[in-house]
Design an enzyme around this catalytic site. Structure first.
Site, PDB file in Angstrom:
ATOM      1  N   GLY A 200      67.424  -7.115 106.109  1.00 33.66           N
ATOM      2  CA  GLY A 200      69.015  -6.996 105.418  1.00 33.66           C
ATOM      3  C   GLY A 200      68.887  -7.074 104.295  1.00 33.66           C
ATOM      4  O   GLY A 200      67.773  -7.252 103.670  1.00 33.66           O
ATOM      5  N   GLY A 201      70.156  -6.962 103.660  1.00 34.83           N
ATOM      6  CA  GLY A 201      69.973  -7.162 102.109  1.00 34.83           C
ATOM      7  C   GLY A 201      69.519  -8.653 101.569  1.00 34.83           C
ATOM      8  O   GLY A 201      69.103  -8.608 100.539  1.00 34.83           O
ATOM      9  N   MET A 202      69.387  -9.848 102.436  1.00 38.90           N
ATOM     10  CA  MET A 202      69.156 -10.874 101.888  1.00 38.90           C
ATOM     11  C   MET A 202      67.597 -11.018 102.158  1.00 38.90           C
ATOM     12  O   MET A 202      67.013 -11.820 101.698  1.00 38.90           O
ATOM     13  CB  MET A 202      69.724 -12.031 102.569  1.00 38.90           C
ATOM     14  CG  MET A 202      71.376 -12.155 101.937  1.00 38.90           C
ATOM     15  SD  MET A 202      72.232 -13.375 103.183  1.00 38.90           S
ATOM     16  CE  MET A 202      71.485 -14.959 101.975  1.00 38.90           C
TER      17      MET A 202
ATOM     18  N   GLY B 102      63.560  -7.250 112.384  1.00 37.67           N
ATOM     19  CA  GLY B 102      64.860  -6.678 111.484  1.00 37.67           C
ATOM     20  C   GLY B 102      64.874  -7.049 109.852  1.00 37.67           C
ATOM     21  O   GLY B 102      63.889  -7.764 109.623  1.00 37.67           O
TER      22      GLY B 102
ATOM     23  N   ASP C 294      82.567 -11.593 110.812  1.00 38.53           N
ATOM     24  CA  ASP C 294      81.641 -10.433 110.511  1.00 38.53           C
ATOM     25  C   ASP C 294      81.491  -9.811 111.926  1.00 38.53           C
ATOM     26  O   ASP C 294      80.413  -9.346 112.044  1.00 38.53           O
ATOM     27  CB  ASP C 294      80.598 -10.428 109.650  1.00 38.53           C
ATOM     28  CG  ASP C 294      80.367  -9.186 109.062  1.00 38.53           C
ATOM     29  OD1 ASP C 294      80.899  -8.058 109.048  1.00 38.53           O
ATOM     30  OD2 ASP C 294      78.872  -8.894 108.794  1.00 38.53           O
TER      31      ASP C 294
ATOM     32  N   GLN D  67      64.072 -10.750 105.247  1.00 35.15           N
ATOM     33  CA  GLN D  67      63.278 -10.146 106.622  1.00 35.15           C
ATOM     34  C   GLN D  67      63.777 -10.984 107.718  1.00 35.15           C
ATOM     35  O   GLN D  67      63.793 -12.445 107.534  1.00 35.15           O
ATOM     36  CB  GLN D  67      61.938 -10.179 106.292  1.00 35.15           C
ATOM     37  CG  GLN D  67      61.108  -9.542 107.308  1.00 35.15           C
ATOM     38  CD  GLN D  67      61.592  -8.179 107.685  1.00 35.15           C
ATOM     39  OE1 GLN D  67      61.771  -7.272 106.915  1.00 35.15           O
ATOM     40  NE2 GLN D  67      61.426  -7.753 108.870  1.00 35.15           N
TER      41      GLN D  67
END
Length: 367
Positions: free
Chosen positions: A24-26, A22, A136, A28
């Site tokens: 995301g913005g931050m 996966g 979230d 891996q």
């Protein structure tokens, strides 16, 4: 699951990596292995994403995940916060996210939606009881494991006593799922998660965003003043979702009552429709050689010669080192064996599990 890339490390924190799972913005997320062969998910922060606020948020995520004890949440394994690359390891949960499952198979049947609602409500009740709000909850943060759902990604979660990180005039959450009071910059409360639960189940039942699509401003406007999209939804499901989606927190159904209303004699583990969309877990490599054979790890990469892991050393690793010294000093193999007895893949008190030290090239970040 994707193969490791040339720029990916061979290991993080002493855990060999065997695949990408996966992003995301931050940064891996990788699939890793403990010394006992247990699979873990390793979230690694990008090297260029280390500003004070980003690091503070990640430290808070680690602290929050560590305090959560629930069968509906992925358990913490360990973390590295001393120096980049910063990482967090949790148990690996096989299965698609709710978003992926609905996108592939379409909306879930009414009975399955009710069982999923009851299970997620129980999960929220348990983490709220530990002083944690998820903040979230959405289809992308629910994994459909064969034995039931798991809540993941506590990146903006907050526990009691933790301070607000976002600046004044900003709020965290996902448009369409975030509660009205959060958008109005009021303090999130446990009932804010209940509103997000409404949107999550509405999506499961319809396959559509709960407050429509388009520009963020339009979605927020509908969240504040419009009705959640339940067109065509079974009456039983729609009634419970509306109880969760009240605009004012005090008007939303309490989780205890929601669990009673959505209760079903059969759980999700015995629900054929749920098992169909959750799918049979895809086999994952049991070792680095298996990962090499399956093409997930480059054949030329080995972990045996890689430098030591980064981040915080696990308690199990420290115990192992002390045991080795004791064995030499005392000249007794029994000492080392008694210290190391048991599965080093166990969490203990939520400490990191030991694994062969293995770090390759500079790591990417966590998703």
């Amino acid at each position: 699951m994707e193969p490791l890339r040339p720029e990916d490390p061979a290991g993080i924190g002493g855990y060999p990596l065997i695949a990408r799972i996966g992003a995301g913005g931050m940064g891996q997320v990788y699939l890793g292995l403990t010394g006992a062969g247990r699979h873990i998910a390793l979230k690694v922060i990008r090297e260029d994403f280390d500003g004070p606020q980003a690091l503070a948020r990640f430290r808070r995520e680690v602290a929050t995940v560590e305090r959560v004890r629930s069968r509906f949440a992925a358990a913490m394994v360990g973390a590295g916060l001393d120096a980049p690359p910063y990482w967090l390891a949790t148990e690996y949960v096989p299965g698609p996210t709710l978003r992926q499952a609905v996108a592939e198979h379409g909306p879930l049947p009414p009975d399955t939606c009710l069982r999923l609602l009851a299970a997620l409500a129980q999960g929220l009740l348990e983490i709220h009881g530990q002083g944690v709000q998820h903040r979230d909850l959405k289809p992308g943060n629910v994994i459909l494991a064969p034995d039931g759902p798991r809540l993941i990604d506590f990146g903006i979660a907050r526990g009691e006593g933790q301070t607000q990180i976002t600046q004044t005039g900003a709020w965290n959450g996902t448009p369409g799922y975030v509660a009205p009071e959060v958008v109005r910059e009021q303090e999130p409360v446990p009932a804010s998660d209940v509103f997000s639960l409404a949107g999550t189940i509405a999506y499961a039942a319809t396959g559509r965003p709960p407050f429509g699509g388009g520009r963020i401003e339009a979605i927020i406007h509908r969240t504040l003043d419009g009705e959640i999209d339940l067109d065509g939804v079974d009456a039983r499901v729609a009634e419970l979702v509306r109880l969760c989606a009240a605009k004012e927190p005090a008007s939303r159904v309490r989780l205890e009552r929601l669990i009673e209303l959505a209760a079903s004699p059969a759980g999700l583990a015995g629900d054929p429709a749920y098992l169909r969309v959750a799918g049979t877990p895809r086999p994952v490599p049991a070792s680095v050689p298996d990962a090499v054979a399956s093409g997930l790890v480059p054949a030329e990469r080995t972990t045996a010669s890689a430098p030591g892991g980064t981040g915080l050393r696990s308690r199990a690793a420290v115990i192992a080192a002390v045991a080795g010294v004791a064995a030499v000093v005392l000249g007794s193999a029994f000492v080392a064996r008694s210290v190391l007895t048991g599965d080093d893949g166990g969490r203990g008190a939520n400490t990191a599990q030991s694994g062969p030290a293995a770090n390759g090239p500079a790591a990417n970040g966590a998703g």
